[in-house]
Scaffold this motif. Structure first.
Motif, PDB file in Angstrom:
ATOM      1  N   ASP A 266      -7.528 -55.831 -76.172  1.00 29.36           N
ATOM      2  CA  ASP A 266      -6.125 -56.568 -75.662  1.00 29.36           C
ATOM      3  C   ASP A 266      -5.919 -56.734 -77.836  1.00 29.36           C
ATOM      4  N   THR A 267      -7.063 -56.063 -78.509  1.00 28.41           N
ATOM      5  CA  THR A 267      -6.549 -55.711 -79.750  1.00 28.41           C
ATOM      6  C   THR A 267      -5.723 -54.872 -80.169  1.00 28.41           C
ATOM      7  N   ILE A 268      -6.515 -53.703 -79.433  1.00 30.01           N
ATOM      8  CA  ILE A 268      -5.274 -52.918 -79.244  1.00 30.01           C
ATOM      9  C   ILE A 268      -4.023 -52.894 -78.941  1.00 30.01           C
ATOM     10  N   ARG A 269      -3.643 -52.929 -77.718  1.00 34.63           N
ATOM     11  CA  ARG A 269      -2.745 -53.430 -77.086  1.00 34.63           C
ATOM     12  C   ARG A 269      -1.047 -53.951 -77.784  1.00 34.63           C
ATOM     13  N   LEU A 270      -2.379 -54.470 -78.412  1.00 30.34           N
ATOM     14  CA  LEU A 270      -1.006 -56.138 -79.223  1.00 30.34           C
ATOM     15  C   LEU A 270      -0.726 -55.138 -80.849  1.00 30.34           C
ATOM     16  N   VAL A 271      -1.743 -55.086 -80.901  1.00 31.60           N
ATOM     17  CA  VAL A 271      -1.424 -53.946 -82.817  1.00 31.60           C
ATOM     18  C   VAL A 271      -0.373 -52.551 -82.570  1.00 31.60           C
ATOM     19  N   GLY A 272      -0.514 -52.413 -81.109  1.00 31.34           N
ATOM     20  CA  GLY A 272      -0.193 -51.170 -81.085  1.00 31.34           C
ATOM     21  C   GLY A 272       1.264 -51.404 -80.495  1.00 31.34           C
ATOM     22  N   GLU A 273       1.852 -52.348 -79.993  1.00 38.74           N
ATOM     23  CA  GLU A 273       3.224 -53.183 -79.660  1.00 38.74           C
ATOM     24  C   GLU A 273       3.787 -53.664 -80.805  1.00 38.74           C
ATOM     25  N   TYR A 274       3.293 -54.579 -81.540  1.00 38.73           N
ATOM     26  CA  TYR A 274       3.876 -55.407 -82.650  1.00 38.73           C
ATOM     27  C   TYR A 274       3.136 -55.251 -83.890  1.00 38.73           C
ATOM     28  N   VAL A 275       2.981 -54.438 -84.028  1.00 39.66           N
ATOM     29  CA  VAL A 275       2.848 -53.924 -85.718  1.00 39.66           C
ATOM     30  C   VAL A 275       2.621 -52.789 -86.240  1.00 39.66           C
ATOM     31  N   ILE A 276       2.064 -51.978 -85.482  1.00 41.42           N
ATOM     32  CA  ILE A 276       2.648 -49.856 -85.842  1.00 41.42           C
ATOM     33  C   ILE A 276       3.929 -50.080 -86.077  1.00 41.42           C
ATOM     34  N   PRO A 277       4.711 -50.537 -84.988  1.00 44.36           N
ATOM     35  CA  PRO A 277       5.821 -49.800 -85.091  1.00 44.36           C
ATOM     36  C   PRO A 277       6.701 -50.355 -86.068  1.00 44.36           C
ATOM     37  N   LYS A 278       5.995 -51.556 -87.214  1.00 41.23           N
ATOM     38  CA  LYS A 278       6.861 -52.051 -88.242  1.00 41.23           C
ATOM     39  C   LYS A 278       6.152 -51.307 -89.660  1.00 41.23           C
ATOM     40  N   ILE A 279       4.538 -51.043 -89.601  1.00 38.50           N
ATOM     41  CA  ILE A 279       4.252 -50.337 -89.940  1.00 38.50           C
ATOM     42  C   ILE A 279       4.072 -49.010 -90.747  1.00 38.50           C
ATOM     43  N   ASP A 280       3.955 -48.259 -89.596  1.00 38.80           N
ATOM     44  CA  ASP A 280       3.843 -46.732 -89.624  1.00 38.80           C
ATOM     45  C   ASP A 280       4.611 -46.240 -88.731  1.00 38.80           C
ATOM     46  N   GLY A 281       6.649 -46.457 -88.968  1.00 41.28           N
ATOM     47  CA  GLY A 281       7.644 -45.196 -88.394  1.00 41.28           C
ATOM     48  C   GLY A 281       7.311 -43.932 -88.718  1.00 41.28           C
ATOM     49  N   ALA A 282       6.301 -42.721 -89.162  1.00 40.23           N
ATOM     50  CA  ALA A 282       6.430 -41.690 -89.616  1.00 40.23           C
ATOM     51  C   ALA A 282       5.884 -41.046 -87.887  1.00 40.23           C
ATOM     52  N   ALA A 283       6.412 -39.942 -87.661  1.00 36.47           N
ATOM     53  CA  ALA A 283       5.748 -39.282 -86.397  1.00 36.47           C
ATOM     54  C   ALA A 283       5.000 -38.235 -87.073  1.00 36.47           C
ATOM     55  N   GLU A 284       5.137 -37.625 -87.962  1.00 34.42           N
ATOM     56  CA  GLU A 284       3.347 -36.985 -88.760  1.00 34.42           C
ATOM     57  C   GLU A 284       2.553 -37.520 -88.914  1.00 34.42           C
TER      58      GLU A 284
END
Length: 375
Positions: A346-364
């Motif tokens: 659950d933690t992995i999914r929620l951070v992946g869906e809601y946090v990572i897109p706002k923290i790390d937008g770099a593709a590389e």
């Protein structure tokens, strides 16, 4: 800032006593954790190498684990946290071959972390035949090894080496890493003084000794102050500080706190100090088998405020992770805690869906950019 995940095949008696296939279940669960992290955009997976550390970590063959995960994933980078390069544990040429082979089968996704082991119980087990009784000796042994890897990776014919602790005649070291240059190099730091040393050698730091944001400032200043004058042991400087931290994220903030309070953090931290006897030992930590207590509600809130733990709903998690980003950490790594497997997913999914897109937008990946430039 980038996000990573750390696994170590944690098999505590508090969760697995009386379960005949406990080790097998934990291995399967950690594989699922890795595959799920790849699916939800986490950039790095780190797998420990430990020996003899009952309950705390049964991940003694992380090269096998990472190779299996490589076949099940497509984007996540696969890091050794660590491969132990001490000749008494793994011959350096074999380590170089393993790293390069993992890099080949993963299409250039290997990250090469090294270190000297967890503490006296682990380290001295391999050094017994040499009658070495001080863990500090391993620093000299590691120094005798670390500068040779770039040559083994990049020279068509490795010219050979004869040092105090190991030697190798001129040989082809095969295969070579994927796509030019070599995997980024890291050092696992158990003490704050190790950060500056790693920076002088151009190594990224796998930070296992920083647990609160206030503790980061002096070690980060030492690292970033030295990295600009690095004389890299590799083909390029890997300017990276990683910090490991527990995370409990749920749709509901109160539920996240309930998960943290029943997560068994006291037992895990007791095992940390049982085996990592070279880490700084805070006052009040009892000697094993006496145990640290689990945090109460007030203690949990203090840990959240200090940054020692990420806990809450996705909005809270984002705010807490941004504090580490503002402090200057390059990678925040979820040290999968002793919670249930479902809670981890659950933690992995929620951070992946809601946090990572706002923290790390770099593709590389940050390390891929360093490597690409060097190549």
């Amino acid at each position: 800032m980038e996000l990573g995940l750390f696994v170590q095949n944690y098999v505590p008696a508090t969760r697995w006593r009386g379960v005949p296939d406990a080790e097998h279940r934990v291995i399967e669960q950690d594989i699922e954790v890795a595959v799920t992290a790849d699916r939800y955009g986490w950039k790095y997976l780190w797998a420990s190498e430990h020996h003899f550390l009952e309950e705390y970590s049964h991940l003694s063959a992380n090269d096998v684990f990472l190779a299996f995960v490589a076949a099940r994933t497509s984007r996540i980078h696969l890091g050794s946290g660590i491969f132990n390069p001490l000749p008494q544990v793994n011959h350096p040429a074999k380590v170089a071959e393993t790293v390069a082979y993992l890099d080949q089968i993963s299409g250039g996704r290997a990250e090469f972390g090294t270190g000297r082991g967890a503490g006296s119980h682990e380290i001295l087990g391999f050094l017994d035949h040499a009658e070495i009784t001080e863990t500090s000796t391993t620093k000299e042994i590691w120094e005798d090894v670390i500068g040779e890897f770039a040559k083994m990776f990049t020279h068509d014919v490795y010219p050979g080496y004869r040092g105090k602790y190991w030697s190798l005649p001129e040989r082809h070291i095969l295969p070579k890493p994927y796509g030019g240059s070599h995997p980024p190099m890291w050092y696992a730091a158990g003490n704050p003084s190790s950060y500056e040393m790693a920076a002088r050698k151009g190594l990224g730091v796998l930070g296992f000794s920083v647990s609160a944001i206030a503790e980061l400032e002096p070690v980060l200043a030492a690292y970033k102050g030295a990295i600009g004058q690095a004389e890299p042991v590799g083909a390029f400087v890997n300017d990276n500080v990683l910090v490991t931290i527990p995370m409990f994220v749920a749709e509901d903030a109160a539920e996240a706190r309930r998960k943290a309070l029943r997560g068994g953090l006291g037992y895990l931290n007791s095992l940390v100090f049982r085996y990592h006897d070279t880490f700084p030992r805070p006052a009040g930590v009892p000697q094993w088998p006496a145990l640290l207590p689990d945090p109460d509600a007030d203690g949990l809130e203090e840990s959240i405020r200090s940054g020692r733990i990420i806990c809450g709903d996705p909005d809270e998690a984002l705010e807490q992770i941004r504090r580490w980003e503002s402090a200057g950490v390059d990678q925040l790594c979820y040290a999968s805690p002793p919670t249930t497997h479902e809670d981890s997913l659950d933690t992995i999914r929620l951070v992946g869906e809601y946090v990572i897109p706002k923290i790390d937008g770099a593709a590389e990946h940050r390390t891929a950019a360093f490597r690409r430039t060097a190549a």
